[in-house]
Design a protein around this motif. Sequence first.
Motif, PDB file in Angstrom:
ATOM      1  N   GLY A   1      49.243  55.556  56.655  1.00 21.65           N
ATOM      2  CA  GLY A   1      48.166  55.765  57.604  1.00 21.65           C
ATOM      3  C   GLY A   1      47.050  54.747  57.518  1.00 21.65           C
ATOM      4  N   GLY A   2      47.316  53.558  56.995  1.00 22.85           N
ATOM      5  CA  GLY A   2      46.314  52.502  56.998  1.00 22.85           C
ATOM      6  C   GLY A   2      45.724  52.158  55.651  1.00 22.85           C
ATOM      7  N   ALA A   3      46.001  52.948  54.600  1.00 19.85           N
ATOM      8  CA  ALA A   3      45.428  52.660  53.281  1.00 19.85           C
ATOM      9  C   ALA A   3      45.973  51.347  52.721  1.00 19.85           C
ATOM     10  N   MET A   4      47.238  51.041  53.029  1.00 15.56           N
ATOM     11  CA  MET A   4      47.826  49.810  52.514  1.00 15.56           C
ATOM     12  C   MET A   4      47.153  48.587  53.128  1.00 15.56           C
ATOM     13  N   GLU A   5      46.978  48.576  54.460  1.00 13.99           N
ATOM     14  CA  GLU A   5      46.326  47.448  55.116  1.00 13.99           C
ATOM     15  C   GLU A   5      44.884  47.289  54.649  1.00 13.99           C
ATOM     16  N   ASP A   6      44.185  48.422  54.441  1.00 15.94           N
ATOM     17  CA  ASP A   6      42.816  48.360  53.927  1.00 15.94           C
ATOM     18  C   ASP A   6      42.774  47.713  52.551  1.00 15.94           C
ATOM     19  N   PHE A   7      43.806  48.017  51.710  1.00 10.25           N
ATOM     20  CA  PHE A   7      43.879  47.394  50.384  1.00 10.25           C
ATOM     21  C   PHE A   7      44.085  45.883  50.507  1.00 10.25           C
ATOM     22  N   PHE A   8      44.925  45.454  51.442  1.00 11.17           N
ATOM     23  CA  PHE A   8      45.144  44.018  51.641  1.00 11.17           C
ATOM     24  C   PHE A   8      43.843  43.298  51.997  1.00 11.17           C
ATOM     25  N   HIS A   9      43.068  43.888  52.901  1.00  7.85           N
ATOM     26  CA  HIS A   9      41.812  43.266  53.328  1.00  7.85           C
ATOM     27  C   HIS A   9      40.815  43.200  52.167  1.00  7.85           C
ATOM     28  N   ARG A  10      40.694  44.291  51.437  1.00  5.07           N
ATOM     29  CA  ARG A  10      39.729  44.321  50.329  1.00  5.07           C
ATOM     30  C   ARG A  10      40.129  43.326  49.231  1.00  5.07           C
ATOM     31  N   LEU A  11      41.422  43.242  48.945  1.00  8.38           N
ATOM     32  CA  LEU A  11      41.878  42.313  47.917  1.00  8.38           C
ATOM     33  C   LEU A  11      41.648  40.860  48.343  1.00  8.38           C
ATOM     34  N   THR A  12      41.900  40.563  49.624  1.00 11.90           N
ATOM     35  CA  THR A  12      41.687  39.205  50.125  1.00 11.90           C
ATOM     36  C   THR A  12      40.223  38.806  50.019  1.00 11.90           C
ATOM     37  N   GLU A  13      39.318  39.712  50.388  1.00 16.39           N
ATOM     38  CA  GLU A  13      37.885  39.424  50.310  1.00 16.39           C
ATOM     39  C   GLU A  13      37.426  39.296  48.863  1.00 16.39           C
ATOM     40  N   HIS A  14      37.961  40.139  47.996  1.00 13.33           N
ATOM     41  CA  HIS A  14      37.562  40.091  46.586  1.00 13.33           C
ATOM     42  C   HIS A  14      37.989  38.775  45.942  1.00 13.33           C
ATOM     43  N   MET A  15      39.159  38.280  46.296  1.00 14.67           N
ATOM     44  CA  MET A  15      39.644  37.027  45.714  1.00 14.67           C
ATOM     45  C   MET A  15      38.918  35.813  46.295  1.00 14.67           C
ATOM     46  N   ARG A  16      38.207  35.999  47.409  1.00 17.97           N
ATOM     47  CA  ARG A  16      37.478  34.904  48.032  1.00 17.97           C
ATOM     48  C   ARG A  16      36.178  34.593  47.285  1.00 17.97           C
ATOM     49  N   THR A  17      35.679  35.530  46.498  1.00 16.26           N
ATOM     50  CA  THR A  17      34.411  35.349  45.783  1.00 16.26           C
ATOM     51  C   THR A  17      34.516  34.180  44.814  1.00 16.26           C
ATOM     52  N   PRO A  18      33.528  33.273  44.747  1.00 13.41           N
ATOM     53  CA  PRO A  18      33.584  32.110  43.849  1.00 13.41           C
ATOM     54  C   PRO A  18      33.670  32.537  42.376  1.00 13.41           C
ATOM     55  N   TYR A  19      34.268  31.681  41.567  1.00 13.88           N
ATOM     56  CA  TYR A  19      34.439  31.926  40.132  1.00 13.88           C
ATOM     57  C   TYR A  19      33.439  31.080  39.347  1.00 13.88           C
ATOM     58  N   ASN A  20      33.000  31.625  38.243  1.00 13.77           N
ATOM     59  CA  ASN A  20      32.119  30.886  37.330  1.00 13.77           C
ATOM     60  C   ASN A  20      32.954  30.433  36.140  1.00 13.77           C
ATOM     61  N   ILE A  21      33.264  29.141  36.094  1.00 17.16           N
ATOM     62  CA  ILE A  21      34.097  28.581  35.020  1.00 17.16           C
ATOM     63  C   ILE A  21      33.189  27.778  34.094  1.00 17.16           C
TER      64      ILE A  21
ATOM     65  N   THR B   1      30.917  26.304  39.304  1.00 14.44           N
ATOM     66  CA  THR B   1      31.379  27.203  40.360  1.00 14.44           C
ATOM     67  C   THR B   1      32.665  26.665  40.958  1.00 14.44           C
ATOM     68  N   ALA B   2      33.649  27.542  41.028  1.00 15.96           N
ATOM     69  CA  ALA B   2      34.954  27.156  41.588  1.00 15.96           C
ATOM     70  C   ALA B   2      35.275  28.076  42.749  1.00 15.96           C
ATOM     71  N   HIS B   3      35.515  27.495  43.917  1.00 18.14           N
ATOM     72  CA  HIS B   3      35.930  28.251  45.097  1.00 18.14           C
ATOM     73  C   HIS B   3      37.453  28.197  45.161  1.00 18.14           C
ATOM     74  N   CYS B   4      38.055  29.346  44.950  1.00 16.34           N
ATOM     75  CA  CYS B   4      39.534  29.383  44.896  1.00 16.34           C
ATOM     76  C   CYS B   4      40.001  30.713  45.475  1.00 16.34           C
ATOM     77  N   SER B   5      40.154  30.752  46.771  1.00 16.35           N
ATOM     78  CA  SER B   5      40.633  31.971  47.430  1.00 16.35           C
ATOM     79  C   SER B   5      42.131  32.120  47.198  1.00 16.35           C
ATOM     80  N   ALA B   6      42.691  33.167  47.774  1.00  9.09           N
ATOM     81  CA  ALA B   6      44.119  33.435  47.590  1.00  9.09           C
ATOM     82  C   ALA B   6      44.741  33.857  48.907  1.00  9.09           C
TER      83      ALA B   6
END
Length: 363
Positions: free
Chosen positions: A297-317, A321-326
Amino acid sequence: MMFAGAFLLSHIPDAALSFTIPVGVGLILSMQFQQDAAYQFISVLLIVYMAILVFAVRWSYRQFVDQHLGEAAVNEQSELIGLLLRDFEESTSDWLWQTDSQGMLEDIPLVIDTSSDSAGFMKKGASLQSLFVPDESRKVLETAMKREQGFRDIVLEVRATEGEQSWVSLTGKPIFEGNQFRGFRGVAADITQSKQIEDRMAHMAHYDGLTGLPNRITMQEHLEKIVRKPPAPHTVRALLWMDLDNFKWVNDTLGHPAGDELLRQVAARINEMVEKTDMVARLGGDEFALIVERPAGGAMEDFFHRLTEHMRTPYNIWGSTAHCSASFGVRMFDAYTTDTRLILKHADLALYDAKRTGKAQWC
């Protein structure tokens, strides 16, 4: 006189015969010169008696020699056993144990390597079976002891009250006196170090050393099992194939150690988003895979969107700062596809399409 000489000198046959025969021969000859027939009859009996003494001396000497040779062999064997035990003492850390017919240790095991206290958990009066953690190996031990059968090299985890885990390898055989069962006797060896090495090698074979996640082999084994197991009612299941978008840039710009740190942070981010029932694996390089299950009922697609946005956040190495989306390729599971190679191929094609149409998205 003949008997006394033969008896006292029987351990030296030549001396016994040198005494007995001249006395007997002299007595026989003296009786032969007598005119009385009775003396001549006695001289015949004396010949028989002297023959018996000679036979007795020889028989007694053979028994004496056999007895002393046997004692010498026993002493030599005892010395050999002592040498073997001393060699055993210097080269192993094994110890001996023995139980009664009820499985209770009769005495404290003889620890051959006195520099180790590995056998300290084996105390007199304790049940042998109770010393180990209940598991399949202990069931094998219990079955063998119940059936009064021998067993060999059973690996058992010691029931530790404190300190680190330890394992022993147990070998034993039943003791019978006639037809009566008396207990078990055997050898135990501390294999803690080799067991830890074995477990570490097994972990290295199934898990990624950098991120601690399951590796490709483990993920494929899990995938083989899960395609044959239908999802729970009103749920959907999917395979996600993830690839970092700018990983090569991070490696080339900040160096390979920074790339390794980025992969560790990526693994941590994914673990923050998934549930306990999900599986996350590193396939190698900058590729990851997820097997997730969500309500329909849409929970899977919502997880895909949230995971994509979360992985877009820059990393502190390490201050940089490293921009490395997925990007993600998704292959939904269905009831009629059980070929894991086909499922992986579809997920890879979906990932390729996500990369082609634009980064930081799922397809």
